[in-house]
Scaffold this motif. Structure first.
Motif, PDB file in Angstrom:
ATOM      1  N   TYR A  66       0.849  -1.191   0.000  1.00 22.04           N
ATOM      2  CA  TYR A  66       0.000   0.000   0.000  1.00 22.04           C
ATOM      3  C   TYR A  66       0.883   1.240   0.000  1.00 22.04           C
ATOM      4  O   TYR A  66       1.986   1.225   0.554  1.00 22.04           O
ATOM      5  N   PHE A  67       0.394   2.292  -0.634  1.00 20.20           N
ATOM      6  CA  PHE A  67       1.066   3.583  -0.543  1.00 20.20           C
ATOM      7  C   PHE A  67       0.049   4.669  -0.818  1.00 20.20           C
ATOM      8  O   PHE A  67      -1.014   4.417  -1.382  1.00 20.20           O
ATOM      9  N   ASN A  68       0.362   5.867  -0.400  1.00 24.66           N
ATOM     10  CA  ASN A  68      -0.540   7.008  -0.564  1.00 24.66           C
ATOM     11  C   ASN A  68      -0.272   7.704  -1.893  1.00 24.66           C
ATOM     12  O   ASN A  68       0.869   7.836  -2.322  1.00 24.66           O
ATOM     13  N   THR A  69      -1.346   8.134  -2.519  1.00 27.48           N
ATOM     14  CA  THR A  69      -1.223   8.872  -3.773  1.00 27.48           C
ATOM     15  C   THR A  69      -1.276  10.367  -3.505  1.00 27.48           C
ATOM     16  O   THR A  69      -1.688  10.809  -2.439  1.00 27.48           O
ATOM     17  N   THR A  70      -0.842  11.120  -4.485  1.00 32.59           N
ATOM     18  CA  THR A  70      -0.821  12.575  -4.389  1.00 32.59           C
ATOM     19  C   THR A  70      -1.708  13.142  -5.488  1.00 32.59           C
ATOM     20  O   THR A  70      -1.660  12.672  -6.626  1.00 32.59           O
ATOM     21  N   ALA A  71      -2.494  14.148  -5.157  1.00 27.88           N
ATOM     22  CA  ALA A  71      -3.386  14.773  -6.135  1.00 27.88           C
ATOM     23  C   ALA A  71      -2.587  15.310  -7.319  1.00 27.88           C
ATOM     24  O   ALA A  71      -1.512  15.886  -7.156  1.00 27.88           O
ATOM     25  N   ASP A  72      -3.108  15.107  -8.528  1.00 28.67           N
ATOM     26  CA  ASP A  72      -2.522  15.590  -9.783  1.00 28.67           C
ATOM     27  C   ASP A  72      -1.153  14.991 -10.096  1.00 28.67           C
ATOM     28  O   ASP A  72      -0.394  15.571 -10.860  1.00 28.67           O
ATOM     29  N   GLN A  73      -0.817  13.855  -9.512  1.00 27.09           N
ATOM     30  CA  GLN A  73       0.439  13.171  -9.832  1.00 27.09           C
ATOM     31  C   GLN A  73       0.111  11.881 -10.578  1.00 27.09           C
ATOM     32  O   GLN A  73      -0.629  11.045 -10.091  1.00 27.09           O
ATOM     33  N   GLU A  74       0.663  11.731 -11.794  1.00 20.18           N
ATOM     34  CA  GLU A  74       0.362  10.557 -12.616  1.00 20.18           C
ATOM     35  C   GLU A  74       1.370   9.432 -12.453  1.00 20.18           C
ATOM     36  O   GLU A  74       1.025   8.270 -12.575  1.00 20.18           O
ATOM     37  N   THR A 132      10.845  -1.831  -5.649  1.00 17.34           N
ATOM     38  CA  THR A 132      11.748  -1.872  -6.803  1.00 17.34           C
ATOM     39  C   THR A 132      11.955  -3.287  -7.332  1.00 17.34           C
ATOM     40  O   THR A 132      12.579  -3.464  -8.366  1.00 17.34           O
ATOM     41  N   ASP A 133      11.436  -4.291  -6.634  1.00 16.00           N
ATOM     42  CA  ASP A 133      11.651  -5.683  -7.046  1.00 16.00           C
ATOM     43  C   ASP A 133      10.375  -6.311  -7.611  1.00 16.00           C
ATOM     44  O   ASP A 133      10.120  -7.491  -7.418  1.00 16.00           O
ATOM     45  N   ILE A 134       9.594  -5.543  -8.358  1.00 19.99           N
ATOM     46  CA  ILE A 134       8.330  -6.011  -8.905  1.00 19.99           C
ATOM     47  C   ILE A 134       8.582  -6.852 -10.161  1.00 19.99           C
ATOM     48  O   ILE A 134       9.324  -6.443 -11.051  1.00 19.99           O
ATOM     49  N   PHE A 135       7.959  -8.023 -10.208  1.00 24.69           N
ATOM     50  CA  PHE A 135       8.023  -8.878 -11.391  1.00 24.69           C
ATOM     51  C   PHE A 135       6.739  -8.760 -12.200  1.00 24.69           C
ATOM     52  O   PHE A 135       6.757  -8.725 -13.422  1.00 24.69           O
ATOM     53  N   LYS A 136       5.619  -8.670 -11.501  1.00 23.40           N
ATOM     54  CA  LYS A 136       4.326  -8.643 -12.171  1.00 23.40           C
ATOM     55  C   LYS A 136       3.312  -7.959 -11.255  1.00 23.40           C
ATOM     56  O   LYS A 136       3.288  -8.216 -10.060  1.00 23.40           O
ATOM     57  N   ILE A 137       2.491  -7.093 -11.821  1.00 24.15           N
ATOM     58  CA  ILE A 137       1.413  -6.446 -11.069  1.00 24.15           C
ATOM     59  C   ILE A 137       0.106  -7.057 -11.542  1.00 24.15           C
ATOM     60  O   ILE A 137      -0.205  -7.026 -12.734  1.00 24.15           O
ATOM     61  N   ARG A 138      -0.636  -7.637 -10.610  1.00 21.91           N
ATOM     62  CA  ARG A 138      -1.910  -8.266 -10.983  1.00 21.91           C
ATOM     63  C   ARG A 138      -3.086  -7.319 -10.880  1.00 21.91           C
ATOM     64  O   ARG A 138      -4.029  -7.416 -11.643  1.00 21.91           O
ATOM     65  N   ARG A 139      -3.064  -6.418  -9.918  1.00 19.22           N
ATOM     66  CA  ARG A 139      -4.220  -5.541  -9.743  1.00 19.22           C
ATOM     67  C   ARG A 139      -3.792  -4.279  -9.020  1.00 19.22           C
ATOM     68  O   ARG A 139      -2.973  -4.299  -8.124  1.00 19.22           O
ATOM     69  N   VAL A 140      -4.395  -3.189  -9.419  1.00 22.75           N
ATOM     70  CA  VAL A 140      -4.222  -1.905  -8.744  1.00 22.75           C
ATOM     71  C   VAL A 140      -5.613  -1.425  -8.355  1.00 22.75           C
ATOM     72  O   VAL A 140      -6.506  -1.352  -9.209  1.00 22.75           O
ATOM     73  N   GLU A 141      -5.790  -1.120  -7.103  1.00 25.34           N
ATOM     74  CA  GLU A 141      -7.074  -0.591  -6.626  1.00 25.34           C
ATOM     75  C   GLU A 141      -6.866   0.825  -6.139  1.00 25.34           C
ATOM     76  O   GLU A 141      -5.903   1.114  -5.434  1.00 25.34           O
ATOM     77  N   VAL A 142      -7.784   1.699  -6.533  1.00 26.56           N
ATOM     78  CA  VAL A 142      -7.747   3.085  -6.073  1.00 26.56           C
ATOM     79  C   VAL A 142      -9.030   3.325  -5.291  1.00 26.56           C
ATOM     80  O   VAL A 142     -10.124   3.156  -5.813  1.00 26.56           O
ATOM     81  N   ASN A 143      -8.869   3.698  -4.042  1.00 24.54           N
ATOM     82  CA  ASN A 143     -10.018   4.003  -3.180  1.00 24.54           C
ATOM     83  C   ASN A 143     -10.091   5.498  -2.979  1.00 24.54           C
ATOM     84  O   ASN A 143      -9.110   6.132  -2.603  1.00 24.54           O
ATOM     85  N   TYR A 144     -11.255   6.074  -3.225  1.00 24.59           N
ATOM     86  CA  TYR A 144     -11.439   7.514  -3.077  1.00 24.59           C
ATOM     87  C   TYR A 144     -12.046   7.817  -1.744  1.00 24.59           C
ATOM     88  O   TYR A 144     -12.822   7.126  -1.186  1.00 24.59           O
TER      89      TYR A 144
END
Length: 87
Positions: free
Chosen positions: A57-65, A75-87
């Motif tokens: 988990y990590f926090n997002t910043t407004a207007d940052q893509e 930094t050791d990511i091999f594969k990302i299966r899902r990204v969830e964004v909660n508002y």
């Protein structure tokens, strides 16, 4: 038991009956050891996809893509299966 790359290269040199870099350079053996490691990881994931699964988990910043390791992305990511964004 976990092994370092140096231990793997030393063992490969033993299999090759080569004590020092006469026929195979360290760079060549390092490449072969890394390639074999990635083949094993891929084969494990083909049999059991969740074997290396972690959740982060990590926090997002407004207007940052874009986000990087400085933002908390691993930094050791091999594969990302899902990204969830909660508002």
């Amino acid at each position: 038991m976990a092994k370092t790359r140096l231990q793997c290269v030393t063992q490969v040199r033993s299999f090759l009956d080569e004590q020092s870099a006469s026929d195979w350079t360290d760079a060549e053996l390092n490449l072969l050891v890394n390639t074999a490691y990635h083949h094993v990881v891929t084969a494990v994931m083909a049999v059991y996809e969740d074997y290396y699964l972690t959740t982060d988990y990590f926090n997002t910043t407004a207007d940052q893509e874009n986000y990087g390791s400085a933002d908390g992305i691993a930094t050791d990511i091999f594969k990302i299966r899902r990204v969830e964004v909660n508002y």
